[in-house]
Design a protein around this motif. Structure first.
Motif: not given
Length: 228
Positions: A95-106, A113-117
């Protein structure tokens, strides 16, 4: 199978180096940054002792899922690019996450991501999709991110329309290059709902061939300073 565990951390010269008076347990409890990119890691093991972790680098590995991060309530940056992740699972406790990098996956569906306010940046470019497949978005996740997300990168994902993204009213930087966006009227309708937008990248889409498409989009979005 290579698993990211506290034993792997202990054996990494880049990380723990025994110092006088510093126990490994204390080191784990105070660890804030963990660098394990390009290590052939296939699974995340038990890292629950690393409760101060704020930044985790796991790009360029062989992960197929996201797991064992429930403990990481202080994590702000998560780098998972260029793995083989198929689903956006087990992220609700971050819940503290501000940057999520998921490029180049499947990943084929943006969800979970409903809880990642606090999430401000979401990078999903270049998913390795099946032929004929395009990146899709769960409406619950989009609504949950509407008040926080400022940066969204969905380059090269076979996307044909972005109408459902119109709820992301705080977007400042939007990249959707090399997709299949065709209709400028649709884009105009979305952009007029993004009053904070400062930068836009649509390069490589069919819509870019429309007459005066840049002028039309800049007219709709008054703050837009960069349009490609």
């Amino acid at each position: 199978m290579v698993r990211l565990t506290v034993d792997l951390i202990a054996n990494s010269r880049k990380h723990f180096k025994k110092k006088r008076g510093l126990s490994f347990l204390h080191y784990l409890k105070t660890l804030t940054h963990l660098y394990f990119s390009n290590k052939n890691i296939e699974e995340i093991g038990d890292l629950s002792m690393c409760r101060s972790l704020t930044v985790l680098y796991l790009y360029n590995n062989h992960l197929t899922n996201i797991c064992s991060l429930d403990f990481a309530s202080n994590l702000t940056h998560l780098y998972l690019q260029n793995n083989n992740i198929t689903h956006m699972d087990n992220l609700s406790n971050l819940q503290s996450l501000s940057k999520l990098y998921l490029g180049g996956n499947r990943v084929a569906m943006v969800e979970g991501l409903e809880e990642l306010r606090s999430l401000r940046e979401l990078h999903l470019e270049n998913q390795k999709l099946e032929p004929g497949e395009q990146l899709l978005f769960d409406s619950r996740t989009l609504l949950a991110l509407a008040d926080s997300l400022c940066v969204l990168n969905i380059n090269n994902n076979n996307i044909e329309d972005i109408k459902e993204l119109s709820v992301l009213k705080e977007l400042q930087h939007f990249s959707a290059a090399r997709n299949k966006l065709l209709f400028i009227e649709e884009l105009e309708g979305v952009l007029e709902l993004w009053p904070q937008l400062l930068a836009l990248d649509l390069g490589g889409n069919p819509v870019c061939k429309k007459p005066k498409y840049r002028d039309r989009l800049i007219t709709v979005c008054k703050r837009l300073g960069k349009c490609l």
